[in-house]
Scaffold this motif. Structure first.
Motif, PDB file in Angstrom:
ATOM      1  N   ALA A 158       0.832  -1.204   0.000  1.00  0.00           N
ATOM      2  CA  ALA A 158       0.000   0.000   0.000  1.00  0.00           C
ATOM      3  C   ALA A 158       0.869   1.258   0.000  1.00  0.00           C
ATOM      4  CB  ALA A 158      -0.922  -0.002   1.212  1.00  0.00           C
ATOM      5  N   ALA A 159       1.986   1.227   0.723  1.00  0.00           N
ATOM      6  CA  ALA A 159       2.875   2.384   0.747  1.00  0.00           C
ATOM      7  C   ALA A 159       3.457   2.651  -0.641  1.00  0.00           C
ATOM      8  CB  ALA A 159       3.993   2.155   1.765  1.00  0.00           C
ATOM      9  N   SER A 211     -19.373  -0.497  -2.388  1.00  0.00           N
ATOM     10  CA  SER A 211     -18.378  -1.434  -1.873  1.00  0.00           C
ATOM     11  C   SER A 211     -18.475  -1.480  -0.363  1.00  0.00           C
ATOM     12  CB  SER A 211     -16.958  -1.016  -2.294  1.00  0.00           C
ATOM     13  OG  SER A 211     -16.504   0.068  -1.514  1.00  0.00           O
ATOM     14  N   VAL A 212     -17.765  -2.429   0.229  1.00  0.00           N
ATOM     15  CA  VAL A 212     -17.753  -2.561   1.680  1.00  0.00           C
ATOM     16  C   VAL A 212     -17.139  -1.327   2.339  1.00  0.00           C
ATOM     17  CG1 VAL A 212     -15.500  -3.714   1.789  1.00  0.00           C
ATOM     18  CG2 VAL A 212     -17.227  -4.178   3.558  1.00  0.00           C
ATOM     19  N   LEU A 213     -16.342  -0.573   1.581  1.00  0.00           N
ATOM     20  CA  LEU A 213     -15.722   0.638   2.126  1.00  0.00           C
ATOM     21  C   LEU A 213     -16.755   1.698   2.492  1.00  0.00           C
ATOM     22  CD1 LEU A 213     -12.608   1.087  -0.220  1.00  0.00           C
ATOM     23  CD2 LEU A 213     -12.759  -0.097   1.971  1.00  0.00           C
ATOM     24  N   ASN A 251      -5.849   6.343  -8.269  1.00  0.00           N
ATOM     25  CA  ASN A 251      -6.509   5.913  -7.027  1.00  0.00           C
ATOM     26  C   ASN A 251      -6.448   4.393  -6.898  1.00  0.00           C
ATOM     27  OD1 ASN A 251      -8.025   6.198  -4.621  1.00  0.00           O
ATOM     28  ND2 ASN A 251      -9.922   5.783  -5.707  1.00  0.00           N
ATOM     29  N   TYR A 252      -5.309   3.819  -7.237  1.00  0.00           N
ATOM     30  CA  TYR A 252      -5.154   2.386  -7.112  1.00  0.00           C
ATOM     31  C   TYR A 252      -5.304   1.944  -5.669  1.00  0.00           C
ATOM     32  CZ  TYR A 252      -3.339   2.487 -11.902  1.00  0.00           C
ATOM     33  OH  TYR A 252      -3.201   2.662 -13.265  1.00  0.00           O
ATOM     34  N   MET A 253      -5.925   0.787  -5.478  1.00  0.00           N
ATOM     35  CA  MET A 253      -6.225   0.209  -4.173  1.00  0.00           C
ATOM     36  C   MET A 253      -7.128   1.127  -3.346  1.00  0.00           C
ATOM     37  SD  MET A 253      -2.628  -1.693  -3.100  1.00  0.00           S
ATOM     38  CE  MET A 253      -3.339  -2.331  -1.567  1.00  0.00           C
ATOM     39  N   PHE A 254      -7.731   2.128  -4.003  1.00  0.00           N
ATOM     40  CA  PHE A 254      -8.658   3.065  -3.354  1.00  0.00           C
ATOM     41  C   PHE A 254      -8.015   3.728  -2.136  1.00  0.00           C
ATOM     42  CE2 PHE A 254     -11.372  -0.432  -5.094  1.00  0.00           C
ATOM     43  CZ  PHE A 254     -11.744   0.256  -6.237  1.00  0.00           C
ATOM     44  N   LEU A 255      -6.726   4.058  -2.284  1.00  0.00           N
ATOM     45  CA  LEU A 255      -5.994   4.677  -1.179  1.00  0.00           C
ATOM     46  C   LEU A 255      -6.248   6.177  -1.089  1.00  0.00           C
ATOM     47  CD1 LEU A 255      -2.550   2.849  -1.525  1.00  0.00           C
ATOM     48  CD2 LEU A 255      -4.380   2.390   0.122  1.00  0.00           C
ATOM     49  N   LEU A 315      -9.375   3.903   5.739  1.00  0.00           N
ATOM     50  CA  LEU A 315      -8.179   3.111   5.500  1.00  0.00           C
ATOM     51  C   LEU A 315      -7.780   2.330   6.748  1.00  0.00           C
ATOM     52  CD1 LEU A 315      -6.096   5.707   3.449  1.00  0.00           C
ATOM     53  CD2 LEU A 315      -7.383   3.744   2.568  1.00  0.00           C
ATOM     54  N   LEU A 316      -7.913   2.954   7.906  1.00  0.00           N
ATOM     55  CA  LEU A 316      -7.598   2.274   9.165  1.00  0.00           C
ATOM     56  C   LEU A 316      -8.616   1.185   9.457  1.00  0.00           C
ATOM     57  CD1 LEU A 316      -6.624   5.380  11.341  1.00  0.00           C
ATOM     58  CD2 LEU A 316      -5.102   3.781  10.164  1.00  0.00           C
TER      59      LEU A 316
END
Length: 252
Positions: A178-179, A203-205, A191-195, A215-216
């Protein structure tokens, strides 16, 4: 069905979550997984058949990613900020193929959790706009189903098993990945990985709060899912098996 309705960029309707086609696609993935489970003993005793299945799964995974890239290019919409394989499932597609070809235990330690867990969530809540029978619909469910099958094959047929260390390794690897992807997002405006923000589709997000707090919560959610995957399918069965063995050794 016309060529444009199957392969073209435009569409007459949007994908509908938990529609009949969605349920059929989920059921199809489940049936293939159960078929693999049912054939596990036959595969273990036939070396050439095992090799054929491993190669077939690897070809499906690599072909699905190649097909996606071909679709982007053919439709004139390939872009560095949206078409690179930097989503989690895009990365696990490629890593799963490498795992199958090399029988890598290191990759398995990561993919059992991140591959199966990530692909399962994606199948349940697809970030997808093209409905059945569009090429993108078929490609999505084939590629994500193959990610799951790859790790299940290594578990059921090759005898690989995750451990507590695998769980810790997966969480560390996910954060390092992710980093790196966050750096790529900052450079590409992507916005890859929806970061950087949540996906535009459901979505579940959506249940995890606003940016950046989701994110946390997402990390905690991933840990809980991975933990349940280990406890339910490995730790608990092994405890029950050990207990039964001890009981069988006791004198009557």
């Amino acid at each position: 069905m016309s060529y444009s309705s199957f392969f073209g960029r435009s569409r007459d309707a949007d994908f509908s979550m938990f529609s009949a086609s969605h349920w059929i696609a989920l059921a199809s993935v489940l049936v293939v997984c159960l078929l693999l489970f049912g054939c596990r003993f036959a595969l273990r005793t036939r070396r050439r058949l095992r090799l054929s299945v491993r190669l077939l799964l690897a070809v499906i995974l690599l072909s699905s990613e190649a097909g996606l890239q071909w679709w982007y290019i053919s439709q004139g919409i390939w872009k560095t900020d949206s078409s690179l394989p930097l989503e989690l499932c895009g990365l696990t597609v490629l890593l799963s193929a490498i795992m199958l070809l090399t029988r890598s235990r290191i990759l398995y330690a990561f993919l059992y959790f991140a591959g199966i867990g990530g692909a399962s969530i994606a199948l349940l809540t697809p970030n997808l706009v093209y409905p059945f029978p569009h090429f993108r619909f078929l490609l999505f469910f084939i590629s994500h189903g193959a990610i799951i099958l790859a790790s299940l094959y290594m578990t059921w047929v090759e005898g690989f098993k995750p451990s507590w260390k695998s769980l810790a390794f997966t969480m560390l690897s996910l954060n390092l990945t992710a980093a790196c992807v966050w750096v790529a997002n900052s450079m590409l405006g992507s916005n890859y990985m929806f970061l950087m923000r949540k996906p535009s589709t459901y979505s579940v997000l959506d249940y995890f709060g606003p940016y950046p707090y989701y994110l946390l919560v997402e990390e905690l959610f991933a840990f809980v899912v991975f933990l349940c995957m280990y406890l339910a399918f490995f730790w608990l069965p092994e405890r029950v098996r050990s207990r039964n063995q001890r009981m069988n050794r006791l004198p009557y």
